[in-house]
Write a protein that holds these residues in place. Sequence first.
Motif, PDB file in Angstrom:
ATOM      1  N   ARG A   1       0.839  -1.211   0.000  1.00  0.00           N
ATOM      2  CA  ARG A   1       0.000   0.000   0.000  1.00  0.00           C
ATOM      3  C   ARG A   1       0.870   1.256   0.000  1.00  0.00           C
ATOM      4  NH1 ARG A   1      -2.061   1.110   5.696  1.00  0.00           N
ATOM      5  NH2 ARG A   1       0.166   1.651   5.745  1.00  0.00           N
ATOM      6  N   ASP A   2       1.872   1.290   0.859  1.00  0.00           N
ATOM      7  CA  ASP A   2       2.713   2.482   0.976  1.00  0.00           C
ATOM      8  C   ASP A   2       3.540   2.725  -0.287  1.00  0.00           C
ATOM      9  OD1 ASP A   2       1.672   2.790   3.485  1.00  0.00           O
ATOM     10  OD2 ASP A   2       3.438   2.056   4.552  1.00  0.00           O
TER      11      ASP A   2
ATOM     12  N   LYS B   1       1.359   4.167  -2.929  1.00  0.00           N
ATOM     13  CA  LYS B   1       1.161   5.592  -2.656  1.00  0.00           C
ATOM     14  C   LYS B   1       2.382   6.405  -3.079  1.00  0.00           C
ATOM     15  CE  LYS B   1      -2.100   5.308   1.214  1.00  0.00           C
ATOM     16  NZ  LYS B   1      -2.373   5.769   2.587  1.00  0.00           N
TER      17      LYS B   1
ATOM     18  N   ARG C   1       2.451   9.595  -5.649  1.00  0.00           N
ATOM     19  CA  ARG C   1       3.120  10.866  -5.364  1.00  0.00           C
ATOM     20  C   ARG C   1       4.186  11.176  -6.416  1.00  0.00           C
ATOM     21  NH1 ARG C   1       3.400   8.457  -0.095  1.00  0.00           N
ATOM     22  NH2 ARG C   1       1.684   9.169   1.226  1.00  0.00           N
TER      23      ARG C   1
ATOM     24  N   VAL D   1      -5.380   1.829  -1.338  1.00  0.00           N
ATOM     25  CA  VAL D   1      -4.982   3.209  -1.647  1.00  0.00           C
ATOM     26  C   VAL D   1      -6.225   4.070  -1.849  1.00  0.00           C
ATOM     27  CG1 VAL D   1      -3.835   4.682  -3.345  1.00  0.00           C
ATOM     28  CG2 VAL D   1      -2.752   2.556  -2.614  1.00  0.00           C
TER      29      VAL D   1
ATOM     30  N   SER E   1      -7.689   7.562   0.523  1.00  0.00           N
ATOM     31  CA  SER E   1      -7.437   8.814  -0.202  1.00  0.00           C
ATOM     32  C   SER E   1      -7.795  10.045   0.615  1.00  0.00           C
ATOM     33  CB  SER E   1      -8.214   8.825  -1.524  1.00  0.00           C
ATOM     34  OG  SER E   1      -7.614   7.961  -2.463  1.00  0.00           O
TER      35      SER E   1
ATOM     36  N   ASP F   1      -5.062  10.534   3.311  1.00  0.00           N
ATOM     37  CA  ASP F   1      -3.727  10.796   2.761  1.00  0.00           C
ATOM     38  C   ASP F   1      -3.869  11.516   1.413  1.00  0.00           C
ATOM     39  OD1 ASP F   1      -1.076  10.854   2.155  1.00  0.00           O
ATOM     40  OD2 ASP F   1      -0.750   8.687   2.276  1.00  0.00           O
TER      41      ASP F   1
ATOM     42  N   ALA G   1      -1.501  11.292  -1.693  1.00  0.00           N
ATOM     43  CA  ALA G   1      -1.512  10.066  -2.492  1.00  0.00           C
ATOM     44  C   ALA G   1      -2.926   9.706  -2.921  1.00  0.00           C
ATOM     45  CB  ALA G   1      -0.888   8.917  -1.711  1.00  0.00           C
TER      46      ALA G   1
END
Length: 466
Positions: free
Chosen positions: A322-323, A326, A330, A361, A365, A368, A371
């Motif tokens: 997931r990170d 993101k 970005r 993700v 949203s 974050d 992202a």
Amino acid sequence: MTQARCSSFTVALAIALLAAALPAGAAEHAVSGRKLLLKSPAKLILLAKDGGIVLGGSDPVGGADSSITFNDGTNVASLSLPASNWSANSTGSQFKYKNSAAPGGPSVVKTAKIKSGLLKVVANGLPIPVPNGPATISVILRLDGTTNVYCMTFTGSGDGSSFQVKNAAAFSCPAAPTPTATITPTASATPTITATPTPRLVDMTPPGAAPLRYRDLVFAAATKTSNVTYGSAVNGSAQTVTLQLDVYEPTGDSITARPAIVWVHGGSFCCGDKSSPEIVDEATTFARKGYFNVSINYRLEPGGCTGSVPVTTCLLAVQEARDDAKTAVRFLRTNAALYGIDPTRIAIAGSSAGAITAVNVGITSTEDPTAAVAGAVSLSGGELFSGGTYQVTDAPNLLFHGTADTIVPYQWAVNTFNSSNAVGLDSFLTSWTGAGHVPYVQHRTEIIDQTTNFLYWEMDLANAAQ
């Protein structure tokens, strides 16, 4: 208005379901595989000698059909071994399978033999591609439906034409999920929505004369740029991993503010690559429709969410994927001018573990915004440990799922659909009765068409750069 995600699913349940779940009551045996050979021209040989292979009665004969499943983390295939093709000796201590029509018959398996302490399978044909490089292949044999289940795994390296492993270690059969009162909320197996538009938005083809950008194949080809570094991150072994992606964009395109899609491959969070065939096909197709596309690699943890890996490993792997996804979003937003991207029109899509990642993700949203994505498309996935809450301001989602998926349960897509609609978030679920995991080839046209419609309407592409 917000609704908490279904956090009462435990990580252990996630691992059990991400692996090939076994029905309760099955006699499960972890056995040591003696040999696995996959080679081209197509041939399969599987041999196991282990005291854990103990038969009694007429296991594969006269009851439910047997099957054998192969899973390399990216490709999953189950071969049928019909009960009608099995025979037993007079004492019921040895069973033989023969398919004289192989590979054109009901299974590519040609012959099989099983008795106490021994299993041998020979096939003219391959259930999954021959690995090109390091690979781990799990094999699960289910006799008489699930009366007896034998599990083994083989780790080695192939060269694309041959993969051979000898004397592999046993591995525990995937645990069957045991629903308890703590698994809440209880969702119906059938999506519940009281006001579904007819037709659905994803079934509505955008109007306009052809060729229409973002709807039609307006470009003859896509241009690929490989191995672009989009970041780095530290994995669970404290190693710094360089994160790379492949770019797919319309050849000869002059537009400088294009919608973009981040594509995420599957592989149980342990395996797979950005060159996954269905991902490449989708990225190429949408590039020809006028999108800027990237297919990403992300951190993978050994074992990921398969077999009996530690629960912390699975959770870590889901969060890392997931990170990293993101980070890719970005990266595109930061480099929008360089790549000719509209930073307000970035979507994400994926298959299996990549589908879970895409939805995760999308559901985060609102929390974050750096992202944030404008839409999330899931093929055989659903929200899992996203770390977010369902909100109307999250990314709308489109879910494709087979009702007979034994790798990622259909129920996860249903839960995502119901939780999204409960807060007023656009969500669309296309269900395929009886279909298994990632049936992309069988449903390619429907997947491409509905994804095209979904992104066109949800990202307001009629008003995007033309």
